[in-house]
Scaffold this motif. Structure first.
Motif, short mmCIF file in Angstrom:
data_model
loop_
_atom_site.label_atom_id
_atom_site.label_comp_id
_atom_site.label_asym_id
_atom_site.label_seq_id
_atom_site.Cartn_x
_atom_site.Cartn_y
_atom_site.Cartn_z
N GLN A 159 0.82 -1.22 0.00
CA GLN A 159 0.00 0.00 0.00
C GLN A 159 0.85 1.27 0.00
OE1 GLN A 159 -2.77 -1.46 -0.30
NE2 GLN A 159 -4.34 0.12 -0.35
N PHE B 161 -1.09 -4.03 -3.57
CA PHE B 161 -2.19 -3.08 -3.41
C PHE B 161 -3.40 -3.83 -2.89
CE2 PHE B 161 -6.20 -1.54 -5.30
CZ PHE B 161 -6.31 -0.34 -4.61
N GLY C 77 -7.44 -3.39 -2.18
CA GLY C 77 -8.56 -2.54 -2.54
C GLY C 77 -9.81 -3.34 -2.80
N GLN D 21 -6.52 -8.19 -3.53
CA GLN D 21 -5.15 -7.73 -3.39
C GLN D 21 -4.43 -8.01 -4.71
OE1 GLN D 21 -3.06 -9.68 -0.21
NE2 GLN D 21 -3.37 -11.74 -1.00
N GLN E 210 -3.69 0.67 -8.34
CA GLN E 210 -4.18 1.65 -7.38
C GLN E 210 -5.08 2.69 -8.04
OE1 GLN E 210 -2.40 4.77 -4.04
NE2 GLN E 210 -1.29 2.91 -4.54
N GLN E 211 -4.80 3.03 -9.30
CA GLN E 211 -5.59 4.03 -10.01
C GLN E 211 -6.87 3.44 -10.60
OE1 GLN E 211 -4.53 6.46 -8.83
NE2 GLN E 211 -2.81 7.48 -9.79
N ARG F 266 -9.99 2.34 -4.02
CA ARG F 266 -9.01 2.49 -2.93
C ARG F 266 -9.71 2.52 -1.58
NH1 ARG F 266 -8.17 4.56 -7.44
NH2 ARG F 266 -9.83 6.08 -7.10
N THR G 41 -10.31 3.32 2.50
CA THR G 41 -9.97 4.33 3.47
C THR G 41 -8.99 3.71 4.48
OG1 THR G 41 -11.77 3.72 4.96
CG2 THR G 41 -12.26 5.36 3.25
N LEU H 108 -8.83 -0.22 5.43
CA LEU H 108 -7.58 -0.96 5.23
C LEU H 108 -7.22 -1.80 6.45
CD1 LEU H 108 -5.28 -1.44 3.22
CD2 LEU H 108 -4.10 0.53 4.22
N PRO I 106 -7.45 7.85 -11.71
CA PRO I 106 -8.60 7.66 -10.80
C PRO I 106 -9.79 8.49 -11.27
CG PRO I 106 -6.95 9.07 -9.78
CD PRO I 106 -6.34 8.54 -11.06
#
Length: 529
Positions: free
Chosen positions: A22, A107, A109, A122, A135-136, A140, A142, A146, A323
């Protein structure tokens, strides 16, 4: 190798000191530049190239033929089966490969903005730029989310790991494999980042219908009164252009679910084609490519670091990932109500389909299953004249279940919520490609706006003679003579000849749907047989 031991092996690998979990965008950008994986552009986006593969590798995509799914998957050239034995052996090799890496990037999410149907994921990558892409593109979490995040699906992307086709029982060194029982996606032998996006979409196209949610390859927006519109269409039909409307807020640009509560975006970002991108034509997309965005296979000026979006020397399939919050006019929650209007977009290069027509439910299902548009001469090697292209449900490469399952759900949603369906041709008028001209975008926007605002609901129509489509006699802001294709052709006989050819192509394509009711074919298909 059993599922529990494999999961434990993966988690053990991720708890070692080489896993970078992350990382924030700025830190990932630093890593990317430090590792020389990409270059920085003048806007702060990073620009990477993907080598041999500049697009998806559909012939190297597999689904593991596990007992829980093997009777549900629509097996064939799109969904190729692979044995559990082959998958497990390759999975072990990939896990061993991960252990040899000095750095891994993780990552955590989600896929799916509606928390009722959200899939925690993941993404484990050996390239930092691939993790930035994930990630984009995905949702994502918070800081609070997480802390409790536990992945239900893991995607492992190892582009430098090449399979041994003979030893591993694969077609080539490249592989994209989904295991629904082990809840893993393995990707290797390709650097094309889009494989991640579409693999998770394929997973959701299996999971959502199992939860009675209609999964869709479409864009969606909403008006000031909460009226939702969906836009289905293949590449080049104008889906992105028409769904990005300054008067309406964007829910999402590519993947959605339609549940009992309404529509939700599956993603947290956008993956836009950017060949010939300009601020004048698509200002929202152009201005969204800022710091942390990812450009793929875009040629960059070495001195100024300015992207040349008109240069297709690496590929015509140049891409930008960013994003969704980089777009100003959006629905922050990515969740909205039930659609009132559904638009099927086609770019008919034969100049036969009307610029807009209203569809009955049976016609909607027929054209949804057909997923028609046309490729132009010169867009691919060997194509010297317009060619009809059909992609089932406007997303054939990503549908693991039989097409009838998605079509039935569309019909149920139309019945339940009274959505109006329109077929909009953004292609040619007054003749086929090379003779006629492309439909005026101003007219297309006016037609779509009229449909969304309900101005065509009770409008008088005339039935087109070949496909039985109902053409409005008048649309505000559009000349009446444009609405009926036959009247725009100089030679009526040539029009009818070309129309008969297109009808035949539709009918030939539809023969593969052996489990579709005769009612759909009789009442939804061409009237000229």
């Amino acid at each position: 190798m059993n599922t529990i031991s494999t999961v434990n092996n993966l988690q053990t690998i991720l708890t070692k000191g080489n896993a970078r979990v992350q990382l924030p965008v700025a830190k990932l950008v630093e890593k990317i530049l430090e590792r020389k994986e990409a270059v920085l552009t003048n806007t702060g986006a990073i620009s990477a190239t993907t080598g041999q593969y500049t697009g998806r590798s559909p012939k190297d995509k597999y689904i593991v033929a596990e007992s829980s799914v093997k009777d549900k998957i629509d097996w064939g050239s799109v969904n190729q089966p692979i044995s559990e034995e082959i998958f497990n052996r390759l999975y072990e090799k990939v896990l061993h490969y991960l252990k040899t890496k000095d750095e891994l990037f993780v990552f955590k999410g989600y896929a799916g903005a509606d928390k009722k149907y959200q899939l925690p994921i993941q993404v484990i990558t050996e390239y930092a730029w691939h993790n930035l892409f994930a990630q984009q593109l995905f949702i994502r979490p918070t800081e609070e989310e997480l802390m409790d995040h536990k992945a239900d699906f893991s995607l492992i992307f190892v582009p430098k790991y090449l399979a041994d086709p003979i030893e591993d029982g694969l077609r080539s060194e490249t592989f994209i494999i989904i295991s629904f029982e082990q809840k893993v996606v393995l990707i290797g032998g390709t650097e094309y980042a889009g494989e991640m996006k579409k693999s998770i979409f394929t997973v959701m196209n299996y999971l959502l219908p199992e939860n009675n949610v209609f999964s869709m390859h479409c864009s969606a927006n909403v008006g000031q009164d909460g009226d939702v519109a969906l836009f289905f269409g293949l590449s080049g039909t104008g889906k992105t252009t028409l769904s990005n409307d300054s008067k309406r807020r964007l829910i999402g640009d590519d993947e959605h679910g339609w549940s009992a509560d309404g529509v939700f975006n599956i993603e947290g970002g956008c993956y836009a084609k950017c060949i010939h991108l300009s601020r004048e034509k698509e200002p929202q997309i152009f201005d969204a490519i800022t710091f942390g965005s990812v450009l793929e296979n875009v040629v960059i000026n070495e001195k100024t670091r300015i992207p040349d979006y008109n240069d297709g020397s690496l590929t015509e399939n140049t891409r930008a990932a960013y994003p969704i919050h980089n777009i100003e006019n959006i629905v922050e929650s990515s969740v909205a109500g039930h659609p009132k209007t559904i638009v099927f977009l086609t770019a008919d290069a034969f100049g036969i389909l009307p610029p807009i027509s209203k569809l009955t439910k049976e016609q909607a299902i027929y054209h949804f299953l057909s997923g028609y548009t046309s490729k132009l001469a010169g867009t691919e090697r060997g194509i010297t004249q317009p060619t009809a292209t059909f992609s089932t449900c406007y997303g054939a490469p990503f549908l693991p279940l039989p097409a009838s399952r998605y079509a039935e759900m569309l019909g149920e949603k139309i019945d339940e919520h009274g959505a109006e369906v329109f077929l909009v041709n953004t292609g040619w008028t007054g003749g086929e490609y090379g003779v006629g001209e492309r439909m005026n975008l101003k007219f297309t926007r006016a037609m779509v706006q009229a449909a969304i605002e309900g101005k065509l609901t009770n409008m008088d129509t005339i039935q087109e003679p070949f496909f039985g489509l109902h053409i409005p006699l008048h649309v505000p802001g559009v000349p009446n003579e444009v609405l009926q294709p036959k009247k725009t052709w100089k030679n009526e006989q040539e029009y009818e000849e070309k129309a008969r050819q297109l009808v035949t192509q539709f009918e030939d394509n539809f023969k593969k749907f052996t489990d579709i009711s005769k009612e759909i074919i009789t009442n939804g298909g061409p009237v000229l047989r």
